[in-house]
Design a protein around this motif. Structure first.
Motif, mmCIF file in Angstrom:
data_model
loop_
_atom_site.group_PDB
_atom_site.id
_atom_site.type_symbol
_atom_site.label_atom_id
_atom_site.label_comp_id
_atom_site.label_asym_id
_atom_site.label_seq_id
_atom_site.Cartn_x
_atom_site.Cartn_y
_atom_site.Cartn_z
ATOM 1 N N VAL A 37 0.607 -1.179 0.409
ATOM 2 C CA VAL A 37 0.039 -0.163 0.022
ATOM 3 C C VAL A 37 0.982 1.218 0.217
ATOM 4 O O VAL A 37 0.703 2.265 -0.842
ATOM 5 C CB VAL A 37 -0.783 -0.013 0.968
ATOM 6 N N ALA A 38 2.325 1.307 0.869
ATOM 7 C CA ALA A 38 2.827 2.397 0.615
ATOM 8 C C ALA A 38 3.671 2.773 -0.429
ATOM 9 O O ALA A 38 3.903 3.960 -0.944
ATOM 10 C CB ALA A 38 3.679 1.931 1.955
ATOM 11 N N ALA A 39 3.991 1.151 -0.846
ATOM 12 C CA ALA A 39 5.011 1.387 -2.242
ATOM 13 C C ALA A 39 3.770 1.863 -3.289
ATOM 14 O O ALA A 39 4.237 2.536 -4.669
ATOM 15 C CB ALA A 39 5.695 0.023 -2.943
ATOM 16 N N GLY A 40 3.012 1.738 -3.707
ATOM 17 C CA GLY A 40 1.521 2.161 -4.602
ATOM 18 C C GLY A 40 0.872 3.765 -3.942
ATOM 19 O O GLY A 40 0.856 4.258 -5.302
ATOM 20 N N ILE A 41 1.294 4.266 -3.242
ATOM 21 C CA ILE A 41 1.322 5.195 -2.722
ATOM 22 C C ILE A 41 1.862 6.325 -2.914
ATOM 23 O O ILE A 41 1.435 7.737 -3.477
ATOM 24 C CB ILE A 41 0.822 5.751 -1.549
ATOM 25 N N LEU A 42 3.296 5.682 -2.653
ATOM 26 C CA LEU A 42 4.359 6.722 -2.934
ATOM 27 C C LEU A 42 4.633 6.963 -4.540
ATOM 28 O O LEU A 42 5.563 7.315 -4.824
ATOM 29 C CB LEU A 42 5.665 6.137 -2.197
ATOM 30 N N GLY A 43 3.934 5.811 -5.310
ATOM 31 C CA GLY A 43 4.432 6.250 -6.670
ATOM 32 C C GLY A 43 5.549 5.209 -6.815
ATOM 33 O O GLY A 43 6.486 6.003 -7.921
ATOM 34 N N LEU A 44 6.281 4.544 -6.154
ATOM 35 C CA LEU A 44 7.839 3.809 -7.144
ATOM 36 C C LEU A 44 7.339 2.634 -7.735
ATOM 37 O O LEU A 44 6.228 2.202 -7.875
ATOM 38 C CB LEU A 44 8.138 3.396 -5.695
ATOM 39 N N GLU A 45 8.461 2.654 -8.615
ATOM 40 C CA GLU A 45 7.888 1.599 -9.530
ATOM 41 C C GLU A 45 9.212 0.551 -10.372
ATOM 42 O O GLU A 45 10.325 1.772 -9.488
ATOM 43 C CB GLU A 45 8.335 2.366 -10.633
ATOM 44 N N SER A 46 9.614 -0.079 -10.221
ATOM 45 C CA SER A 46 10.581 -0.804 -10.370
ATOM 46 C C SER A 46 10.599 -1.818 -9.335
ATOM 47 O O SER A 46 10.903 -1.440 -8.292
ATOM 48 C CB SER A 46 11.254 -0.148 -12.062
ATOM 49 N N TYR A 47 12.396 -0.851 -9.806
ATOM 50 C CA TYR A 47 13.538 -1.388 -8.427
ATOM 51 C C TYR A 47 13.593 -0.820 -7.369
ATOM 52 O O TYR A 47 13.750 -1.283 -6.446
ATOM 53 C CB TYR A 47 15.237 -1.411 -9.593
ATOM 54 N N SER A 48 13.104 0.525 -7.464
ATOM 55 C CA SER A 48 12.976 1.210 -6.385
ATOM 56 C C SER A 48 11.587 0.905 -5.392
ATOM 57 O O SER A 48 11.882 0.877 -3.931
ATOM 58 C CB SER A 48 12.594 2.567 -6.215
ATOM 59 N N GLY A 49 10.708 0.499 -6.039
ATOM 60 C CA GLY A 49 9.631 -0.348 -5.464
ATOM 61 C C GLY A 49 9.923 -1.965 -4.494
ATOM 62 O O GLY A 49 9.811 -2.368 -3.477
ATOM 63 N N PHE A 50 10.952 -2.870 -5.023
ATOM 64 C CA PHE A 50 11.414 -3.588 -4.626
ATOM 65 C C PHE A 50 12.163 -3.504 -3.750
ATOM 66 O O PHE A 50 12.610 -4.116 -3.210
ATOM 67 C CB PHE A 50 11.999 -4.397 -5.645
ATOM 68 N N LEU A 51 12.738 -2.692 -4.030
ATOM 69 C CA LEU A 51 14.122 -2.272 -3.171
ATOM 70 C C LEU A 51 13.396 -1.472 -1.234
ATOM 71 O O LEU A 51 13.763 -2.203 -0.288
ATOM 72 C CB LEU A 51 15.351 -1.301 -3.518
ATOM 73 N N PHE A 52 12.312 -0.887 -1.767
ATOM 74 C CA PHE A 52 11.593 -0.079 -0.953
ATOM 75 C C PHE A 52 10.423 -1.626 0.259
ATOM 76 O O PHE A 52 10.933 -1.759 1.564
ATOM 77 C CB PHE A 52 10.550 0.372 -1.206
ATOM 78 N N TYR A 53 10.683 -2.054 -0.513
ATOM 79 C CA TYR A 53 10.077 -4.063 -0.003
ATOM 80 C C TYR A 53 11.316 -4.729 0.646
ATOM 81 O O TYR A 53 11.257 -5.494 1.891
ATOM 82 C CB TYR A 53 9.829 -4.517 -0.940
ATOM 83 N N ILE A 54 12.145 -5.018 -0.050
ATOM 84 C CA ILE A 54 13.231 -5.931 1.020
ATOM 85 C C ILE A 54 14.056 -5.043 2.509
ATOM 86 O O ILE A 54 13.678 -5.583 3.167
ATOM 87 C CB ILE A 54 15.002 -5.481 0.158
ATOM 88 N N ILE A 55 13.615 -3.535 1.859
ATOM 89 C CA ILE A 55 14.739 -2.865 3.403
ATOM 90 C C ILE A 55 13.696 -2.556 4.781
ATOM 91 O O ILE A 55 13.493 -2.979 5.511
ATOM 92 C CB ILE A 55 14.844 -1.197 2.251
ATOM 93 N N SER A 56 12.083 -2.617 4.181
ATOM 94 C CA SER A 56 11.231 -3.059 5.155
ATOM 95 C C SER A 56 10.966 -3.699 5.455
ATOM 96 O O SER A 56 10.349 -4.319 7.020
ATOM 97 C CB SER A 56 9.546 -2.144 4.116
ATOM 98 N N THR A 57 10.931 -4.764 4.760
ATOM 99 C CA THR A 57 10.776 -5.944 5.256
ATOM 100 C C THR A 57 12.156 -6.714 6.276
ATOM 101 O O THR A 57 12.299 -7.184 7.642
ATOM 102 C CB THR A 57 10.341 -7.079 4.207
ATOM 103 N N LEU A 58 13.095 -6.249 6.066
ATOM 104 C CA LEU A 58 14.330 -6.941 6.707
ATOM 105 C C LEU A 58 14.026 -5.830 8.069
ATOM 106 O O LEU A 58 15.037 -5.852 9.482
ATOM 107 C CB LEU A 58 15.723 -6.046 6.501
#
Length: 118
Positions: A37-58
């Motif tokens: 939800v946060a990545a979609g609202i922030l408008g992240l695309e491609s690698y920045s979205g996946f990087l956001f996910y990896i950092i947030s999960t860790l």
């Protein structure tokens, strides 16, 4: 691997390990959707979205360890970041959230990205 004497002093109950694993999986699934939800609202695309996910999960795993696992395991004299007493292994604790919640993250990420950008 714990010795026989250590297992007699503080036994590892398999039902408790299974309960801890289910609790961790539920937390990781819920937070993966929230990160989507946060990545979609922030408008992240491609690698920045996946990087956001990896950092947030860790970061979630580190917070869960610091708040729930570490206070219970520090008096035992075990090495820091040892989760073998509460989970099946360190790999399950530190990285299972990356793979277990990925589908939920992608679904909510694309949904909210489409809703915000439409």
């Amino acid at each position: 691997m714990p010795s026989e004497r250590e297992l007699q002093i503080s036994p590892i109950v398999q039902e408790s390990v299974t309960h801890n694993s289910k609790t961790l999986f539920n937390l990781q699934s819920l937070t993966a959707s929230l990160f989507g939800v946060a990545a979609g609202i922030l408008g992240l695309e491609s690698y920045s979205g996946f990087l956001f996910y990896i950092i947030s999960t860790l970061l979630t795993a580190i917070l869960f360890y610091a708040l729930r696992v570490a206070p219970a395991s520090l008096p035992s004299g075990k090495p820091i970041f040892d989760t073998s007493r509460y989970f099946r292994g360190p790999f399950e604790f530190w990285t299972s959230g990356l793979f277990g919640g990925l589908a939920g993250f992608i679904l909510t990420w694309t949904l909210f990205y489409g809703l915000v950008r439409a």
